[in-house]
Design a protein around this motif. Structure first.
Motif, mmCIF file in Angstrom:
data_model
loop_
_atom_site.group_PDB
_atom_site.id
_atom_site.type_symbol
_atom_site.label_atom_id
_atom_site.label_comp_id
_atom_site.label_asym_id
_atom_site.label_seq_id
_atom_site.Cartn_x
_atom_site.Cartn_y
_atom_site.Cartn_z
ATOM 1 N N LEU A 45 0.776 -1.302 -0.049
ATOM 2 C CA LEU A 45 0.071 -0.141 0.095
ATOM 3 C C LEU A 45 0.915 1.084 -0.225
ATOM 4 N N GLU A 69 -1.343 -0.883 -4.272
ATOM 5 C CA GLU A 69 -2.379 0.010 -4.118
ATOM 6 C C GLU A 69 -2.105 1.513 -3.846
ATOM 7 N N ASP A 71 -2.930 5.210 -1.603
ATOM 8 C CA ASP A 71 -3.861 5.794 -0.868
ATOM 9 C C ASP A 71 -2.961 7.261 -0.331
ATOM 10 N N THR A 95 -7.850 2.943 3.055
ATOM 11 C CA THR A 95 -7.699 1.580 2.769
ATOM 12 C C THR A 95 -7.407 0.553 4.115
ATOM 13 N N ASP A 96 -7.687 -0.598 3.955
ATOM 14 C CA ASP A 96 -7.167 -1.399 5.098
ATOM 15 C C ASP A 96 -5.976 -1.528 5.284
#
Length: 183
Positions: A45, A69, A71, A95-96
């Protein structure tokens, strides 16, 4: 407004270019290679630290060709000022984070207080491992005990702007890194 524009143009005209666009591109290429080597199999992430990290994050992402990902967080010590005090959180990621490898990208590693607070927040949220990248490492002895995993270039201890960093809200868009002229 005309006076502000004239003042800003004067600042830019008198500024010293410390890092050229070509030097930034070279540093980003090296950072991209190392990040790819370290994170390509982790589905990381990537977290952009707004607003300063926007341009460096884009530059690094262009060099990463593996699944990830994206974020962002918005945490600042400066706001529209040239000096900062306490950290203010304006936005958290959506996002987790739990059990994820995280790559935080910011514009500059100055003293390290902002980056350390952001790292600690991600660790408290259950991140697996937190990596950090900054385009600039400012050279001085006022740093906390922390070093980013990926550093683009090292620059002398002056007030910097360009490539994500601002001067009173302006000049984040410049492709080089500039320093206010010494008086």
């Amino acid at each position: 407004m005309i006076n502000k524009i004239n003042d800003l143009n004067t600042i830019l005209e008198q500024a010293d270019c410390l890092v050229s666009e070509k030097q930034i591109d070279s540093a980003l290429d090296k950072m991209g290679e190392q990040i790819t080597k370290d994170l390509q199999d982790t589905f990381p992430l990537v977290i952009c630290v707004m607003n300063g990290g926007l341009i460096p994050t884009a530059g690094i992402l262009e060099r990463l060709s593996f699944p990830l990902e994206l974020d962002y967080v918005h945490a600042t010590r400066y706001g529209m000022e040239t000096e900062g005090t306490s950290l203010k959180w304006l936005s958290y990621p959506q996002t987790d984070i739990k059990d994820r490898d995280i790559l935080i990208i910011d514009d500059i590693f100055d003293q390290g207080h902002t980056l350390k607070a952001i790292i600690e927040w991600f660790e408290q949220q259950g991140a697996n491992k937190v990596y950090t990248a900054t385009i600039i490492n400012k050279l001085h002895n006022r740093k906390i005990n922390l070093t980013p995993n990926y550093i683009g270039v090292e620059v002398e201890d002056r007030f910097l702007f360009g490539y994500g960093m601002d001067y009173k809200g302006a000049f984040r868009n410049l492709k080089g890194i500039y320093a206010i002229k010494d008086s």
